[in-house]
Motif scaffolding. Structure first.
Motif, PDB file in Angstrom:
ATOM      1  N   LEU A 252       6.696  -3.420  -9.220  1.00  0.00           N
ATOM      2  CA  LEU A 252       5.447  -3.596  -8.479  1.00  0.00           C
ATOM      3  C   LEU A 252       5.702  -4.294  -7.148  1.00  0.00           C
ATOM      4  O   LEU A 252       5.162  -3.907  -6.110  1.00  0.00           O
ATOM      5  CB  LEU A 252       4.450  -4.384  -9.322  1.00  0.00           C
ATOM      6  N   GLU A 253       6.537  -5.321  -7.178  1.00  0.00           N
ATOM      7  CA  GLU A 253       6.847  -6.052  -5.943  1.00  0.00           C
ATOM      8  C   GLU A 253       7.575  -5.168  -4.940  1.00  0.00           C
ATOM      9  O   GLU A 253       7.343  -5.268  -3.735  1.00  0.00           O
ATOM     10  CB  GLU A 253       7.681  -7.289  -6.266  1.00  0.00           C
ATOM     11  N   ARG A 254       8.454  -4.285  -5.424  1.00  0.00           N
ATOM     12  CA  ARG A 254       9.194  -3.399  -4.517  1.00  0.00           C
ATOM     13  C   ARG A 254       8.308  -2.325  -3.906  1.00  0.00           C
ATOM     14  O   ARG A 254       8.457  -1.974  -2.748  1.00  0.00           O
ATOM     15  CB  ARG A 254      10.345  -2.718  -5.266  1.00  0.00           C
ATOM     16  N   MET A 255       7.350  -1.797  -4.669  1.00  0.00           N
ATOM     17  CA  MET A 255       6.574  -0.661  -4.171  1.00  0.00           C
ATOM     18  C   MET A 255       5.380  -1.070  -3.315  1.00  0.00           C
ATOM     19  O   MET A 255       4.914  -0.294  -2.512  1.00  0.00           O
ATOM     20  CB  MET A 255       6.140   0.251  -5.316  1.00  0.00           C
ATOM     21  N   GLY A 256       4.868  -2.261  -3.477  1.00  0.00           N
ATOM     22  CA  GLY A 256       3.745  -2.703  -2.664  1.00  0.00           C
ATOM     23  C   GLY A 256       2.412  -2.184  -3.171  1.00  0.00           C
ATOM     24  O   GLY A 256       2.339  -1.399  -4.108  1.00  0.00           O
ATOM     25  N   ASP A 257       1.347  -2.607  -2.526  1.00  0.00           N
ATOM     26  CA  ASP A 257      -0.009  -2.275  -2.958  1.00  0.00           C
ATOM     27  C   ASP A 257      -0.463  -0.873  -2.579  1.00  0.00           C
ATOM     28  O   ASP A 257      -1.441  -0.384  -3.114  1.00  0.00           O
ATOM     29  CB  ASP A 257      -1.010  -3.275  -2.373  1.00  0.00           C
ATOM     30  N   GLN A 258       0.213  -0.233  -1.658  1.00  0.00           N
ATOM     31  CA  GLN A 258      -0.237   1.064  -1.164  1.00  0.00           C
ATOM     32  C   GLN A 258       0.095   2.217  -2.105  1.00  0.00           C
ATOM     33  O   GLN A 258      -0.480   3.290  -1.994  1.00  0.00           O
ATOM     34  CB  GLN A 258       0.368   1.336   0.219  1.00  0.00           C
ATOM     35  N   SER A 259       0.993   2.005  -3.027  1.00  0.00           N
ATOM     36  CA  SER A 259       1.382   3.068  -3.957  1.00  0.00           C
ATOM     37  C   SER A 259       0.281   3.291  -4.993  1.00  0.00           C
ATOM     38  O   SER A 259      -0.337   2.353  -5.474  1.00  0.00           O
ATOM     39  CB  SER A 259       2.678   2.676  -4.665  1.00  0.00           C
ATOM     40  N   GLY A 260       0.062   4.538  -5.347  1.00  0.00           N
ATOM     41  CA  GLY A 260      -0.925   4.868  -6.373  1.00  0.00           C
ATOM     42  C   GLY A 260      -0.526   4.348  -7.738  1.00  0.00           C
ATOM     43  O   GLY A 260      -1.366   4.021  -8.569  1.00  0.00           O
TER      44      GLY A 260
END
Length: 67
Positions: free
Chosen positions: A16-24
């Motif tokens: 989650l930390e690597r992908m960020g908030d913008q990922s679905g």
């Protein structure tokens, strides 16, 4: 929380930390982690679940029973 579950939760948190908030997928991971945190891991129930009995007691859904 059992150790194996905690290890998996930490892996998901790192994803989650690597992908960020913008990922679905981030909302799905957040929901999963929220669910894991909410499970009462230290509590036991006296209830006995018998899947065989459950299958016998359930009424099958037929075309007639849906209307």
């Amino acid at each position: 929380m059992p150790e194996a579950v905690q290890e998996q939760a930490l892996k998901e948190l790192a994803r989650l930390e690597r992908m960020g908030d913008q990922s679905g997928e981030s909302s799905m991971i957040r929901s999963y982690l929220d669910w894991l945190i909410g499970v009462p891991w230290g509590k036991r129930s006296e209830e006995k679940l018998d899947p065989v009995r459950l299958v016998r007691c359930s009424t099958p859904i037929t075309r007639d029973s849906r209307t």
